[in-house]
Write a protein that holds these residues in place. Structure first.
Motif, short mmCIF file in Angstrom:
data_model
loop_
_atom_site.label_atom_id
_atom_site.label_comp_id
_atom_site.label_asym_id
_atom_site.label_seq_id
_atom_site.Cartn_x
_atom_site.Cartn_y
_atom_site.Cartn_z
N TYR A 275 26.07 -14.34 69.62
CA TYR A 275 27.45 -14.22 70.08
C TYR A 275 27.58 -15.10 71.33
CZ TYR A 275 27.47 -10.07 67.09
OH TYR A 275 27.36 -9.20 66.02
N ASN A 374 35.99 -8.87 67.20
CA ASN A 374 35.88 -10.32 67.33
C ASN A 374 34.45 -10.80 67.13
OD1 ASN A 374 38.62 -10.63 67.87
ND2 ASN A 374 38.36 -10.46 70.07
N TYR A 377 34.23 -10.70 63.11
CA TYR A 377 35.22 -11.50 62.40
C TYR A 377 35.73 -12.62 63.29
CZ TYR A 377 35.12 -7.25 59.61
OH TYR A 377 34.70 -6.17 58.87
N SER A 378 36.35 -13.57 62.70
CA SER A 378 36.88 -14.71 63.44
C SER A 378 37.99 -14.26 64.39
CB SER A 378 37.42 -15.76 62.47
OG SER A 378 38.09 -16.79 63.16
N ARG A 379 38.08 -14.92 65.54
CA ARG A 379 39.13 -14.60 66.51
C ARG A 379 40.50 -15.12 66.06
NH1 ARG A 379 37.60 -13.13 71.70
NH2 ARG A 379 35.35 -13.04 72.07
N LYS A 380 40.50 -16.04 65.13
CA LYS A 380 41.75 -16.64 64.66
C LYS A 380 41.87 -16.47 63.16
CE LYS A 380 41.86 -20.11 68.35
NZ LYS A 380 41.92 -21.55 68.67
#
Length: 472
Positions: A275, A374, A377-380
């Motif tokens: 991360y 986050n 999973y993707s932040r966007k």
């Protein structure tokens, strides 16, 4: 882990006009690519080793289920319940291999059901390796084990074979496809990003897919069969039918607790992931450790809560209450509820797995932290997170859909199957068989050796247990 790249043309320019610059650049890039590929292979090996180890722990839970069941039922039904635990694993293994995994995790597939990898055809693939199959099989047979506990001590053996095969080969895999497959219609990890309520269902470690699926199947079986004889008196008052061995209950509980460290932390599926937002020291291995600690604290606090709660209600310190509470801290309230409806579940499986499964689904939707969402999973685009953490109600809406849909799906499939078995008199054993015990009537004798009073002195001095009354 993505492979690092090296361009000989770019490297050649850095070498200037040195002799053999082209050959040197090509050689350096060849060595660089070889090292990069080695790191990629090592990453695959580490992640698959971790997943296999987690699968072994989850499979060990079958022994925990077996010991817990053996201690919770009466002595006259011990062989029967032990055999059903063996068959959950064996029958589930074959049917999940032939059909279940294909229905659950084929990729690409439609939103409802998979249609590839029957009998592990084309394995391994870029999507799946053998360790993933083993891990998912261990989850599937855990769901079947939940059901067998709910209908213990009064169910015909042939019906165990039928429902276990149907559950692990078709019913459970379809549910897992919906919520865990990259193509499932409600999955939080959908490959195309088309998520239910913008979030999908975050079913970590199967509180819905495993626990609610097994519980609702067992719930319908217990309701259709009705309670065991003598479970309620003629006035409808609840009568305790105590299990055979508190020792086995404790042993089974600790084995299940041990297996949780594969069931919960293992659900990350891989460990070698950094991360980067925090630092190189912090990664998926830290989240796995956090999950293991949470598993420990949750079980510990639940055991103590239930122990003291039952002490205030019943006036004694009961080891079985502590063990069952450790497995599911919402147990006390659920037990009070089911007694009012004359519902009989020898393993309290519906209360344990159904109550906690549903609560786990809701709890996640209320308290999931944005940071943890986050990390996985993707932040966007920005993902919804827990309602009480400021993340809005979309995650809760998705999770309520999961509860309602699993309940409906299991009621239509397993409820119908069990009702058909009941109509054809294949579900419940005869009253005389139930009174005598299934070990005597279906399995060739009692599980424990005994001697009669007229046996000779040598037999009496040997290490044999005293005779077990089959009506106890």
């Amino acid at each position: 882990m993505a492979a690092l790249t090296c361009s000989a043309s770019d490297l050649q320019s850095l070498l200037g006009g040195a002799a053999n610059a082209t050959a040197a650049a090509e050689y350096i890039c060849t060595r660089f690519v070889a090292v990069s590929d080695h790191f990629v292979d090592t990453a695959y090996a580490i992640d698959n080793t971790y997943l296999l180890f987690s699968a072994y722990l989850v499979f060990a839970m079958q022994l925990g289920f077996a010991m817990l069941c053996a201690g919770s039922v009466r002595a006259k039904n011990t062989m029967n319940i032990m055999l059903t635990n063996v068959l959950d694993a064996a029958t589930g293994g074959l049917f999940y291999y032939l059909f279940g995994f294909a229905f659950a995790f084929e990729s690409p597939s439609n939103r409802f059901i998979g249609k590839q990898f029957f009998g592990l055809e084309s394995f391994p693939s870029p999507s799946f390796d053998y360790g993933y199959f083993l891990y998912q099989w261990a989850f599937a047979i855990a769901a079947a084990g939940i059901t067998s506990g709910s209908i213990a001590e009064r169910t015909q053996f042939v019906s165990y074979l039928i429902y276990s095969s149907f559950l692990t080969g078709l019913v459970y895999p379809i549910v897992s496809h919906w919520f865990w497959s990259a193509n499932g219609w409600a999955s939080a990890g959908r490959a195309d990003g088309n998520l239910l309520f913008g979030s999908g269902v975050i079913d970590f470690a199967g509180y819905g897919v495993v626990h609610m699926v097994g519980e609702i199947a067992g719930l319908w079986g217990a309701l259709i069969e009705g309670p065991r004889m003598e479970r309620f008196d003629h006035e409808g008052k609840s009568m305790a039918l105590r299990g055979y061995s508190g020792t086995l209950v404790v042993l089974g509980t600790f084995i299940l607790w041990f297996g949780w460290y594969g069931f919960n932390p293992g659900s990350f599926l891989n460990i070698l992931k950094t991360y980067r937002d925090v630092g190189s020291y912090y990664g998926q291995w830290s989240a796995i450790g956090r999950t293991a600690v949470t598993t420990t604290l949750a079980g510990s606090s639940a055991a103590l809560t239930t122990l003291f709660g039952k002490r205030m209600l019943a006036g004694n310190w009961n080891v079985t209450d502590a063990c069952n509470g450790l497995l599911a801290w919402v147990l006390i309230g659920c037990n009070k509820l089911v007694d009012k409806f004359h519902y009989d579940d020898p393993l309290e499986a519906a209360q344990l797995h159904g109550g906690c499964g549903a609560w786990g689904i809701i709890f996640t939707a209320l308290f999931a932290k944005e940071t943890y969402i986050n990390e996985i999973y993707s932040r966007k685009p920005r993902r919804p997170y827990g309602l009480l953490m400021g993340g809005g109600g979309r995650l809760l809406a998705a999770h309520m859909v999961q509860i309602l849909l699993i309940t409906r799906w299991m009621s239509v499939t397993m409820g119908t199957l069990l009702w058909i078995l009941h109509k054809f008199k294949l579900l419940r054993i005869l009253a005389d068989e139930e009174m005598a015990g299934m070990d005597l009537t279906s399995h060739g004798g009692l599980a424990y050796a005994y001697y009669d009073e007229h046996d000779d002195e040598m037999q009496k001095k040997s290490f044999m247990m005293t005779k077990v009354d089959p009506y106890v």
